[in-house]
Design an enzyme around this catalytic site. Sequence first.
Site, short mmCIF file in Angstrom:
data_model
loop_
_atom_site.label_atom_id
_atom_site.label_comp_id
_atom_site.label_asym_id
_atom_site.label_seq_id
_atom_site.Cartn_x
_atom_site.Cartn_y
_atom_site.Cartn_z
CE LYS A 32 36.94 -4.72 99.95
NZ LYS A 32 36.62 -4.68 98.67
N GLY A 35 38.40 -6.83 94.24
CA GLY A 35 38.30 -6.40 93.04
C GLY A 35 39.17 -7.38 92.03
N GLY A 68 32.20 -10.48 95.92
CA GLY A 68 31.19 -10.21 95.06
C GLY A 68 30.92 -11.01 93.78
CG ASP A 198 35.29 -1.35 100.51
OD1 ASP A 198 36.39 -2.04 100.39
OD2 ASP A 198 34.24 -1.09 99.48
CE LYS A 254 36.26 -0.04 96.86
NZ LYS A 254 35.10 -0.47 96.60
#
Length: 296
Positions: A32, A35, A68, A198, A254
């Site tokens: 995944k 970030g 995001g 996630d 997560k």
Amino acid sequence: MDNVEKSMERADILLEALPYIRRFYNKTVVVKYGGHAMVDEDLKGMFAMDVVMMKYVGINPVVVHGGGPQIGDLLKKLGKESKFVHGMRVTDEETMSIVEMVLAGSVNKEIVGLINHHGGKAVGLTGKDGNLIQAEKYLLSADKAKDTPPEIIDLGLVGKVRKLNTDLVISLVNDGFIPVIAPIGVGDGGETYNINADIVAGEVAAALHAEKLVLLTDVEGVLDAEGRLINTMDDDEAKSLIEAGAIEGGMYPKVKCCLKALRGGIKKAHIIDGRLKHSILLEIFTDEGIGTEIVL
């Protein structure tokens, strides 16, 4: 002599990786990607190189990505406010069209392009392709007060995975491609759903019977109540930390998705710091590893 010593050190590094290459040969690893690693230019390139190297040594990487911050930036430019409830984006029809445009368009294509640029063969997918992610509406249940029924919160076009059809993914992997999946699902009526990346990564890992699930984050890993990194954590310890409030916020989903994927049949799950250079290689091919390993 210095050059010889440096060459010997490099040889030692390669030899350290050998047992892991052998162990994970022809196995699937779901990553995944999210970030800081998705926005830092150097880290983006390193991520792509890590994924390509995995493929070249015989491991089958499957990438599921978020987006995001990119979605939030575009919404802001368009003068639309981002609204969150318990960390989940409220998604009306207008927002959903922007989410799909960002995830399936710019973000997915950039990741595919980076992997291909570094010598891989990546193919971008969304849950609509091959009916990969069949979704249904997600209704958030929030406790209001003791001894009262929970409040049901409608988040709009936020979905959850109802069923996965992984035939297309398996076919691509077997043909030497690296699937890159945007977390967008499709409902029974053809409606589009925004799904937490996630959660999609965990569901995909379980459906593919992956050897590993690796989640990239912007923190060192899972921390205990004193803020110390937990190197290895099992199901019971995770439950205790959740009940104690040590695992909360963005780390909560997560850990939950890792536990669900483990119960679904994957061998190990890892939550690692994506801000580190070549974090995936450090986790998979070194004795120490990084971040937090979660097992049943």
